[in-house]
Design a protein around this motif. Structure first.
Motif, mmCIF file in Angstrom:
data_model
loop_
_atom_site.group_PDB
_atom_site.id
_atom_site.type_symbol
_atom_site.label_atom_id
_atom_site.label_comp_id
_atom_site.label_asym_id
_atom_site.label_seq_id
_atom_site.Cartn_x
_atom_site.Cartn_y
_atom_site.Cartn_z
ATOM 1 N N MET A 141 20.433 -3.718 16.992
ATOM 2 C CA MET A 141 19.858 -3.684 15.652
ATOM 3 C C MET A 141 18.780 -4.753 15.488
ATOM 4 N N ILE A 142 19.009 -5.924 16.057
ATOM 5 C CA ILE A 142 17.992 -6.986 16.015
ATOM 6 C C ILE A 142 16.752 -6.539 16.782
ATOM 7 N N LEU A 143 16.953 -5.958 17.961
ATOM 8 C CA LEU A 143 15.813 -5.471 18.752
ATOM 9 C C LEU A 143 15.059 -4.367 18.014
ATOM 10 N N ALA A 144 15.799 -3.481 17.325
ATOM 11 C CA ALA A 144 15.157 -2.406 16.561
ATOM 12 C C ALA A 144 14.356 -2.984 15.402
ATOM 13 N N TYR A 145 14.891 -3.994 14.746
ATOM 14 C CA TYR A 145 14.167 -4.643 13.652
ATOM 15 C C TYR A 145 12.866 -5.255 14.169
ATOM 16 N N ASN A 146 12.935 -5.936 15.311
ATOM 17 C CA ASN A 146 11.735 -6.536 15.896
ATOM 18 C C ASN A 146 10.724 -5.460 16.306
ATOM 19 N N LYS A 147 11.202 -4.337 16.845
ATOM 20 C CA LYS A 147 10.312 -3.231 17.208
ATOM 21 C C LYS A 147 9.660 -2.652 15.958
ATOM 22 N N GLU A 148 10.421 -2.549 14.871
ATOM 23 C CA GLU A 148 9.866 -2.057 13.611
ATOM 24 C C GLU A 148 8.748 -2.976 13.119
ATOM 25 N N LEU A 149 8.959 -4.281 13.191
ATOM 26 C CA LEU A 149 7.910 -5.228 12.802
ATOM 27 C C LEU A 149 6.661 -5.043 13.655
ATOM 28 N N GLU A 150 6.861 -4.828 14.950
ATOM 29 C CA GLU A 150 5.737 -4.599 15.872
ATOM 30 C C GLU A 150 4.980 -3.322 15.482
ATOM 31 N N LEU A 151 5.714 -2.251 15.208
ATOM 32 C CA LEU A 151 5.082 -0.983 14.828
ATOM 33 C C LEU A 151 4.327 -1.116 13.502
ATOM 34 N N LYS A 152 4.892 -1.865 12.563
ATOM 35 C CA LYS A 152 4.213 -2.084 11.282
ATOM 36 C C LYS A 152 2.920 -2.867 11.485
ATOM 37 N N ALA A 153 2.949 -3.867 12.355
ATOM 38 C CA ALA A 153 1.752 -4.668 12.623
ATOM 39 C C ALA A 153 0.666 -3.816 13.257
ATOM 40 N N VAL A 154 1.043 -2.957 14.198
ATOM 41 C CA VAL A 154 0.076 -2.073 14.848
ATOM 42 C C VAL A 154 -0.529 -1.115 13.825
ATOM 43 N N ALA A 155 0.310 -0.551 12.945
ATOM 44 C CA ALA A 155 -0.186 0.373 11.922
ATOM 45 C C ALA A 155 -1.116 -0.341 10.950
ATOM 46 N N LYS A 156 -0.763 -1.565 10.581
ATOM 47 C CA LYS A 156 -1.601 -2.338 9.659
ATOM 48 C C LYS A 156 -2.952 -2.647 10.295
ATOM 49 N N GLU A 157 -2.934 -3.004 11.575
ATOM 50 C CA GLU A 157 -4.183 -3.289 12.296
ATOM 51 C C GLU A 157 -5.050 -2.037 12.403
ATOM 52 N N ALA A 158 -4.409 -0.895 12.690
ATOM 53 C CA ALA A 158 -5.154 0.365 12.797
ATOM 54 C C ALA A 158 -5.763 0.739 11.449
ATOM 55 N N ALA A 159 -5.014 0.512 10.375
ATOM 56 C CA ALA A 159 -5.542 0.821 9.029
ATOM 57 C C ALA A 159 -6.709 -0.095 8.705
ATOM 58 N N ALA A 160 -6.638 -1.354 9.088
ATOM 59 C CA ALA A 160 -7.728 -2.295 8.841
ATOM 60 C C ALA A 160 -8.963 -1.902 9.655
ATOM 61 N N ASP A 161 -8.745 -1.470 10.890
ATOM 62 C CA ASP A 161 -9.866 -1.028 11.742
ATOM 63 C C ASP A 161 -10.514 0.220 11.156
ATOM 64 N N ASN A 162 -9.710 1.146 10.648
ATOM 65 C CA ASN A 162 -10.262 2.362 10.034
ATOM 66 C C ASN A 162 -11.055 2.041 8.769
ATOM 67 N N GLY A 163 -10.593 1.069 8.014
ATOM 68 C CA GLY A 163 -11.315 0.655 6.811
ATOM 69 C C GLY A 163 -12.615 -0.028 7.143
ATOM 70 N N ALA A 164 -12.644 -0.756 8.258
ATOM 71 C CA ALA A 164 -13.864 -1.460 8.662
ATOM 72 C C ALA A 164 -14.918 -0.492 9.188
ATOM 73 N N GLU A 165 -14.464 0.640 9.756
ATOM 74 C CA GLU A 165 -15.391 1.620 10.327
ATOM 75 C C GLU A 165 -16.095 2.438 9.245
ATOM 76 N N GLN A 166 -15.520 2.530 8.076
ATOM 77 C CA GLN A 166 -16.087 3.387 7.030
ATOM 78 C C GLN A 166 -17.138 2.695 6.240
#
Length: 95
Positions: A70-95
């Motif tokens: 469960m701890i590892l899953a929580y850490n993986k979730e944080l990683e996935l959220k960070a990647v999604a946030k970075e991708a959203a920021a990159d998409n906003g910068a491209e527009q």
């Protein structure tokens, strides 16, 4: 049936420790803004016919391993959220 149990909704990640597995799912938020995460912890076993099955029941000796998953899953979730946030920021910068 919940969305995370829907066979068409595949986990975005799985983490194993022997016969224990935690699957991480994403589901769209009701407001349409982003996703929410859910986790499903299972233990695999062989039935009397030798077929593999899954259960949510754990033996006492598996509880600590499950907590670690469960701890590892929580850490993986944080990683996935960070990647999604970075991708959203990159998409906003491209527009």
């Amino acid at each position: 049936m919940t969305t995370s149990e829907n066979p068409t909704n595949r986990p975005v990640a799985e983490i194993r420790d022997g016969v224990l597995k935690i699957a991480i799912f994403t589901n769209p938020k009701k407001d349409g803004e982003g996703v929410r995460f859910s986790h499903k912890l299972t233990r695999s076993y062989r039935d009397a016919n030798g077929n593999w099955r899954e259960t949510a029941y754990l033996s006492g000796s598996e509880n600590l391993r499950a907590a670690n998953l469960m701890i590892l899953a929580y850490n993986k979730e944080l990683e996935l959220k960070a990647v999604a946030k970075e991708a959203a920021a990159d998409n906003g910068a491209e527009q």
